[in-house]
Design an enzyme around this catalytic site. Structure first.
Site, PDB file in Angstrom:
ATOM      1  N   CYS A   1       5.208 -10.095   3.040  1.00  0.00           N
ATOM      2  CA  CYS A   1       5.223 -10.840   4.306  1.00  0.00           C
ATOM      3  C   CYS A   1       5.559 -12.319   4.121  1.00  0.00           C
ATOM      4  O   CYS A   1       6.450 -12.857   4.768  1.00  0.00           O
ATOM      5  CB  CYS A   1       3.909 -10.657   5.073  1.00  0.00           C
ATOM      6  SG  CYS A   1       2.450 -11.394   4.278  1.00  0.00           S
TER       7      CYS A   1
ATOM      8  N   HIS B   1      -1.806 -12.374   6.561  1.00  0.00           N
ATOM      9  CA  HIS B   1      -0.491 -11.834   6.913  1.00  0.00           C
ATOM     10  C   HIS B   1       0.261 -12.846   7.774  1.00  0.00           C
ATOM     11  O   HIS B   1      -0.352 -13.606   8.524  1.00  0.00           O
ATOM     12  CB  HIS B   1      -0.646 -10.502   7.662  1.00  0.00           C
ATOM     13  CG  HIS B   1       0.649  -9.783   7.898  1.00  0.00           C
ATOM     14  ND1 HIS B   1       1.421  -9.300   6.869  1.00  0.00           N
ATOM     15  CD2 HIS B   1       1.316  -9.499   9.043  1.00  0.00           C
ATOM     16  CE1 HIS B   1       2.503  -8.713   7.386  1.00  0.00           C
ATOM     17  NE2 HIS B   1       2.460  -8.827   8.697  1.00  0.00           N
TER      18      HIS B   1
ATOM     19  N   HIS C   1       8.549  -9.044  10.528  1.00  0.00           N
ATOM     20  CA  HIS C   1       7.668  -9.165   9.370  1.00  0.00           C
ATOM     21  C   HIS C   1       7.928  -8.044   8.376  1.00  0.00           C
ATOM     22  O   HIS C   1       8.618  -7.074   8.665  1.00  0.00           O
ATOM     23  CB  HIS C   1       6.197  -9.185   9.806  1.00  0.00           C
ATOM     24  CG  HIS C   1       5.674  -7.884  10.333  1.00  0.00           C
ATOM     25  ND1 HIS C   1       4.446  -7.380   9.993  1.00  0.00           N
ATOM     26  CD2 HIS C   1       6.204  -6.978  11.201  1.00  0.00           C
ATOM     27  CE1 HIS C   1       4.234  -6.243  10.616  1.00  0.00           C
ATOM     28  NE2 HIS C   1       5.283  -5.976  11.358  1.00  0.00           N
TER      29      HIS C   1
END
Length: 172
Positions: free
Chosen positions: A87, A137, A149
């Site tokens: 990510c 994240h 993402h």
């Protein structure tokens, strides 16, 4: 923070903290820099904006395009591209291609960017998922409640609905 940013008002440099805020108005600059009031009013009247503001919106949009171009690239823990990503590797890669440097991890990226309210988010802003104060994240806001993402092992880079309202936003 000791970084300096040159502004288009007669080469005056403003402290990085003001630059991180994203805007330095001509009036605010006039208050900080003695003798620049005349120049500040001229800049305000001509509609001049700071280089920081223009760069922030442009780099976010470019980063968004770069992330979208990586659709389908597989997730790999610790990967920074150009063919595999995790990510924060995706966000770091996309913003680097847009001319902005970000730290490596999602948590350090959150600490590096200017924090913004959800109501102020724009396409190209960063979306941070957190547990308490720890950010685990990150993605790039694509508009309409969606983001690009690199989600998890076994998945690939994709645009997806933001699945919770408990996120923070930042602008690089």
């Amino acid at each position: 923070m000791t970084a300096r940013v040159d502004l288009p008002v007669r080469g005056v440099a403003a402290p990085g903290l003001l630059a991180r805020a994203g805007v330095v108005s001509a009036l605010g600059l006039a208050l900080l820099v003695p003798g620049s009031a005349g120049d500040a009013s001229a800049a305000s009247a001509s509609g001049t904006t700071s280089a920081v503001t223009a760069a922030a919106s442009g780099s976010g949009k470019t980063a968004l395009r770069v992330a979208a171009s990586k659709k389908g690239a597989p997730y790999a823990w610790g990967a920074e591209g150009p063919h595999r990503f995790d990510c924060s590797g995706l966000t770091q890669y996309a913003f680097k291609r847009a001319g902005k440097r970000l730290p490596r991890t999602a948590d350090s990226q959150y600490r590096h960017v200017r924090h913004i309210k959800a109501s102020s988010r724009k396409r190209g802003d960063l979306v941070f998922f957190h547990s308490g104060r720890y950010v685990y994240h990150v993605g790039i806001y694509a508009g309409k409640g969606r983001m690009w993402h690199a989600p998890k092992p076994g998945a690939s880079v994709r645009k997806e609905r933001i699945w919770t309202k408990r996120v923070w936003y930042g602008r690089a």
